[in-house]
Design a protein around this motif. Structure first.
Motif, PDB file in Angstrom:
ATOM      1  N   ILE A   5       0.834  -1.183  -0.009  1.00  0.00           N
ATOM      2  CA  ILE A   5      -0.023   0.039   0.031  1.00  0.00           C
ATOM      3  C   ILE A   5       0.948   1.313   0.002  1.00  0.00           C
ATOM      4  CG2 ILE A   5      -1.907   1.263   1.324  1.00  0.00           C
ATOM      5  CD1 ILE A   5      -2.857  -1.354   2.493  1.00  0.00           C
ATOM      6  N   ILE A   6       0.417   2.307  -1.018  1.00  0.00           N
ATOM      7  CA  ILE A   6       1.478   3.352  -1.437  1.00  0.00           C
ATOM      8  C   ILE A   6       0.674   4.725  -0.802  1.00  0.00           C
ATOM      9  CG2 ILE A   6       2.896   4.747  -2.811  1.00  0.00           C
ATOM     10  CD1 ILE A   6       3.070   1.937  -4.496  1.00  0.00           C
ATOM     11  N   THR A   7       1.344   5.422   0.070  1.00  0.00           N
ATOM     12  CA  THR A   7       0.769   6.910   0.477  1.00  0.00           C
ATOM     13  C   THR A   7       1.709   7.858   0.114  1.00  0.00           C
ATOM     14  OG1 THR A   7      -0.767   5.729   2.143  1.00  0.00           O
ATOM     15  CG2 THR A   7      -0.059   8.091   2.223  1.00  0.00           C
ATOM     16  N   ALA A   8       1.378   8.797  -0.658  1.00  0.00           N
ATOM     17  CA  ALA A   8       2.457   9.832  -0.906  1.00  0.00           C
ATOM     18  C   ALA A   8       1.781  11.151  -0.037  1.00  0.00           C
ATOM     19  CB  ALA A   8       2.138  10.390  -2.435  1.00  0.00           C
ATOM     20  N   HIS A  88      -4.368   7.828  -0.398  1.00  0.00           N
ATOM     21  CA  HIS A  88      -3.619   9.039  -0.508  1.00  0.00           C
ATOM     22  C   HIS A  88      -3.757   9.572   1.126  1.00  0.00           C
ATOM     23  CE1 HIS A  88      -3.585   9.010  -4.573  1.00  0.00           C
ATOM     24  NE2 HIS A  88      -4.731   9.213  -4.884  1.00  0.00           N
ATOM     25  N   SER A  89      -2.784  10.529   1.474  1.00  0.00           N
ATOM     26  CA  SER A  89      -2.601  10.831   2.728  1.00  0.00           C
ATOM     27  C   SER A  89      -4.161  11.512   3.436  1.00  0.00           C
ATOM     28  CB  SER A  89      -1.516  11.820   2.936  1.00  0.00           C
ATOM     29  OG  SER A  89      -2.037  13.072   2.097  1.00  0.00           O
ATOM     30  N   ASP A  90      -5.192  11.985   2.541  1.00  0.00           N
ATOM     31  CA  ASP A  90      -6.194  12.689   3.191  1.00  0.00           C
ATOM     32  C   ASP A  90      -7.657  11.409   3.301  1.00  0.00           C
ATOM     33  OD1 ASP A  90      -5.073  15.079   3.180  1.00  0.00           O
ATOM     34  OD2 ASP A  90      -6.145  15.608   1.116  1.00  0.00           O
ATOM     35  N   ASP A  91      -6.995  10.333   2.899  1.00  0.00           N
ATOM     36  CA  ASP A  91      -8.141   9.139   2.772  1.00  0.00           C
ATOM     37  C   ASP A  91      -7.921   8.343   3.861  1.00  0.00           C
ATOM     38  OD1 ASP A  91      -8.666  10.996   0.708  1.00  0.00           O
ATOM     39  OD2 ASP A  91      -7.802   9.452  -0.863  1.00  0.00           O
ATOM     40  N   PHE A  92      -8.829   7.339   3.914  1.00  0.00           N
ATOM     41  CA  PHE A  92      -8.847   5.846   4.747  1.00  0.00           C
ATOM     42  C   PHE A  92      -9.751   4.953   4.129  1.00  0.00           C
ATOM     43  CE2 PHE A  92     -11.812   8.963   6.430  1.00  0.00           C
ATOM     44  CZ  PHE A  92     -13.037   8.214   6.826  1.00  0.00           C
ATOM     45  N   PHE A  93      -9.329   3.666   4.557  1.00  0.00           N
ATOM     46  CA  PHE A  93     -10.074   2.613   4.142  1.00  0.00           C
ATOM     47  C   PHE A  93     -11.257   2.458   4.959  1.00  0.00           C
ATOM     48  CE2 PHE A  93      -5.678   0.700   3.130  1.00  0.00           C
ATOM     49  CZ  PHE A  93      -5.907   0.770   1.785  1.00  0.00           C
ATOM     50  N   ASN A  94     -12.416   2.090   4.281  1.00  0.00           N
ATOM     51  CA  ASN A  94     -13.727   1.980   4.857  1.00  0.00           C
ATOM     52  C   ASN A  94     -13.680   1.166   6.217  1.00  0.00           C
ATOM     53  OD1 ASN A  94     -16.500   2.636   4.879  1.00  0.00           O
ATOM     54  ND2 ASN A  94     -16.914   0.469   4.355  1.00  0.00           N
ATOM     55  N   SER A  95     -12.947   0.150   6.267  1.00  0.00           N
ATOM     56  CA  SER A  95     -13.319  -0.989   7.359  1.00  0.00           C
ATOM     57  C   SER A  95     -11.859  -1.482   7.713  1.00  0.00           C
ATOM     58  CB  SER A  95     -14.087  -1.864   7.166  1.00  0.00           C
ATOM     59  OG  SER A  95     -13.949  -3.087   6.524  1.00  0.00           O
TER      60      SER A  95
END
Length: 251
Positions: A5-8, A88-95
């Protein structure tokens, strides 16, 4: 299967902890978490380093880059997983079960890519859904109708990137669309739709931040369609933009 999983990140101190927590709390164990930071000047790196002390699956690189697609390309290059996805750094997985469900879909469907649904949410109230991007099962003819899956929900086998390359940095906003057209028009690849919300994305992304960016996105979408030769660029881009309207009413 190992999942990368890649986050910028760049000056992401306000959201990076929530983003990281959604990855590190997944109930799937075999995750490699790659963070590519663009030399942040705020507390982003301090927050990342704090988590690294407790999680040995975090890989972090911080250096100047040419933008988010350059950062994601660096992440793809470093990825050692069988499957590659982005958060992305502003986001998150639903569960906490999101990655588990994605891997299960790969295993059961024997496909090269899996995608699902996306919620755009209020920047300060994550319970308020602004736009519901509900996808559908893939058919190649959909590309000519301006269809595309929500890129943040798309997970691909690493070998797909080995075959088709990475994001084209000539695109400032639409490199993800260009990449997906390249991949989804490949008749040798198979894809599965996972009918659940994969990612929650805070509103305010680069592509819809201003009228100037909306125009740039439209122009780049046109160039992506033209370059990938999937149909009439004007019709496809118009259809693509119009298809977003019903998503505003699906909450």
């Amino acid at each position: 299967m190992k999942v990368s999983i890649i986050t910028a990140t760049y000056n992401s101190e306000n959201t990076i902890q929530h983003c990281m927590k959604s990855v590190l709390s997944q109930d799937y164990d075999n995750i490699e978490y790659i963070i590519i930071d663009g030399a942040s000047k705020d507390k982003t790196l301090t927050l990342i380093d704090s988590e690294k002390q407790n999680h040995d699956n975090i890989v972090c690189v911080s250096e100047p880059d040419k933008g988010i697609y350059d950062a994601l390309n660096k992440g793809i290059e470093k990825a050692t997983g069988d499957i590659v996805g982005f958060l992305h750094s502003d986001d998150f997985f639903n569960s906490q079960k999101t990655i588990n469900h994605i891997v299960k879909c790969f295993n059961e469907s024997n496909v090269d890519g899996v995608y699902g649904d996306l919620h755009y949410i209020n920047a300060t109230n994550s319970d308020k859904v602004i736009r519901n991007w509900e996808s559908k099962s893939f058919s190649k003819k959909l590309l000519k109708q301006g269809w595309m899956p929500a890129h943040p929900t798309l997970f691909l086998k690493k070998e797909v990137y080995n075959k088709h390359g990475v994001f084209n940095l000539n695109f400032k906003i639409a490199a993800d669309y260009d990449m997906m057209l390249r991949i989804f028009k490949d008749n040798t690849l198979q894809f599965a739709y996972l009918p659940e919300v994969i990612t929650k994305m805070r509103v305010g992304g680069a592509s819809n931040r201003s009228l100037k960016n909306i125009w740039l996105k439209t122009r780049e979408d046109y160039m992506a369609v033209k370059g990938n030769k999937v149909g009439n660029p004007t019709i496809i881009v118009c259809s693509k933009n119009l298809s977003k309207i019903p998503q505003l009413f699906k909450k």
